[in-house]
Write a protein that holds these residues in place. Structure first.
Motif, PDB file in Angstrom:
ATOM      1  N   UNK A   1       3.980 -11.421  -6.509  1.00  0.00           N
ATOM      2  CA  UNK A   1       3.790 -12.505  -7.466  1.00  0.00           C
ATOM      3  C   UNK A   1       2.311 -12.750  -7.731  1.00  0.00           C
ATOM      4  N   UNK A   2       1.488 -12.618  -6.689  1.00  0.00           N
ATOM      5  CA  UNK A   2       0.052 -12.811  -6.850  1.00  0.00           C
ATOM      6  C   UNK A   2      -0.533 -11.753  -7.786  1.00  0.00           C
ATOM      7  N   UNK A   3      -0.107 -10.504  -7.601  1.00  0.00           N
ATOM      8  CA  UNK A   3      -0.603  -9.441  -8.461  1.00  0.00           C
ATOM      9  C   UNK A   3      -0.126  -9.629  -9.901  1.00  0.00           C
ATOM     10  N   UNK A   4       1.106 -10.075 -10.081  1.00  0.00           N
ATOM     11  CA  UNK A   4       1.619 -10.351 -11.422  1.00  0.00           C
ATOM     12  C   UNK A   4       0.777 -11.434 -12.097  1.00  0.00           C
ATOM     13  N   UNK A   5       0.496 -12.508 -11.357  1.00  0.00           N
ATOM     14  CA  UNK A   5      -0.324 -13.575 -11.915  1.00  0.00           C
ATOM     15  C   UNK A   5      -1.709 -13.102 -12.298  1.00  0.00           C
ATOM     16  N   UNK A   6      -2.294 -12.224 -11.485  1.00  0.00           N
ATOM     17  CA  UNK A   6      -3.617 -11.700 -11.793  1.00  0.00           C
ATOM     18  C   UNK A   6      -3.597 -10.856 -13.063  1.00  0.00           C
ATOM     19  N   UNK A   7      -2.556 -10.035 -13.206  1.00  0.00           N
ATOM     20  CA  UNK A   7      -2.472  -9.152 -14.368  1.00  0.00           C
ATOM     21  C   UNK A   7      -2.302  -9.932 -15.667  1.00  0.00           C
ATOM     22  N   UNK A   8      -1.427 -10.930 -15.671  1.00  0.00           N
ATOM     23  CA  UNK A   8      -1.170 -11.621 -16.933  1.00  0.00           C
ATOM     24  C   UNK A   8      -2.296 -12.580 -17.285  1.00  0.00           C
ATOM     25  N   UNK A   9      -3.164 -12.899 -16.306  1.00  0.00           N
ATOM     26  CA  UNK A   9      -4.278 -13.810 -16.585  1.00  0.00           C
ATOM     27  C   UNK A   9      -5.448 -13.107 -17.245  1.00  0.00           C
TER      28      UNK A   9
END
Length: 308
Positions: free
Chosen positions: A194-202
């Protein structure tokens, strides 16, 4: 974070036509430290910029005096110092009607800090709480810590980068402890997926992808990504993607003079009519109506009206 630091005197990064200016952090030579700290006067006029712009670096401002407001994306925060303002990379912000604005700012890139577990999550949490009001003890502690950072940075003695990282990490941890919560405060520490997903979409300037494509980038199945993000945030990846897309469209509508067709293209819609339906469903009004009811747009760079 390639392109986040530049040699002294380099102008702002050239955005795509119509986009707000993008400011990068100058390197301290010969040490190449992607970090700076100082008073708003010492850091120059862009530290008080009244036009919407973005950074490729983090900025934390200890506001000690002034009136007016600080605008971060769509949120407007009245100045009643003392405050801490936390501006994450890619966030659209400016100072609105500021009078007598005083304070100290710390500028740094992820590259400068990220060498311990939890740093990225700590930065993410702070980026979601962009405006904090300080009580007297917190104000005094913050001022003392910033004075130490400024002194160490000014001397540049042997090992100063290590000391700066340590003091900066103390500042970040103490800031995360301050009461809130601000808009979008996190519901809990997400897992690595989830952390990596948040980083990518930001990320700004990236193409818009589907949930399946993001799952492939992270190296998990779409089902696993959905489960991880839901466990961390209580929401689905698709919901977060719609929100991110909507907020970027709102930023462009109120921060530039791009046409609605151009805004649609910027946020990944080939069909402006479909974008308008999407926007109305998410926001409750059309893009044109949303823009009309928000003041403060500035001339875009598309017509050559360059900003400093």
């Amino acid at each position: 974070m390639r392109g986040s630091t530049v040699l002294p005197g380099t102008p702002c990064a050239d955005p795509r036509a119509g986009d707000p200016p993008v400011h990068r952090l100058e390197l301290r030579l010969p040490d190449d430290v992607p970090f700076a700290v100082g008073s708003l006067d010492a850091l120059g006029p862009l530290s008080r910029a009244s036009f919407p712009h973005r950074h490729t670096f983090y900025e934390i401002v200890h506001v000690t005096a002034g009136t007016g407001a600080h605008v971060v994306d769509l949120d407007r925060w009245e100045l009643r110092p003392p405050h801490l303002a936390v501006i994450a990379p890619g966030r659209l912000h400016h100072w609105e009607g500021a009078r007598g604005l005083e304070g100290t700012a710390v500028l740094f890139t992820e590259d400068f800090l990220l060498d311990q577990p939890g740093d990225r999550e700590l930065l993410r949490r702070l980026g979601e709480r962009p405006w904090l009001t300080l009580d007297a003890p917190a104000h005094a502690r913050t001022a003392r810590l910033l004075a130490e950072l400024a002194e160490e940075y000014g001397h540049g003695s042997a090992g100063f980068a290590t000391v700066l990282r340590s003091l900066l990490r103390v500042l970040l941890v103490r800031t995360a402890r301050l009461p809130g919560p601000g808009p979008g405060a996190p519901a809990g520490r997400p897992g690595a997926v989830a952390e990596e997903f948040g980083r990518l979409i930001a990320r700004t300037g990236e193409e818009y992808r589907s949930v399946r494509e993001y799952a492939a980038l992270i190296g998990v199945t779409p089902g696993h990504l959905t489960a991880a993000v839901r466990a961390a945030t209580g929401r689905t990846p698709a919901e977060l993607l719609r929100e991110q897309r909507t907020r970027e469209a709102q930023r462009l509508l109120i921060g530039t003079e791009l046409t609605i067709r151009q805004v649609a293209s910027r946020v990944g819609f080939d069909d402006p009519a479909y974008f308008c339906r999407f926007f109305r469903r998410e926001v409750g009004r059309s893009p044109g109506d949303f823009r009309k009811h928000h003041d403060g747009r500035v001339p875009s760079l598309e017509g050559g009206a360059a900003r400093p």
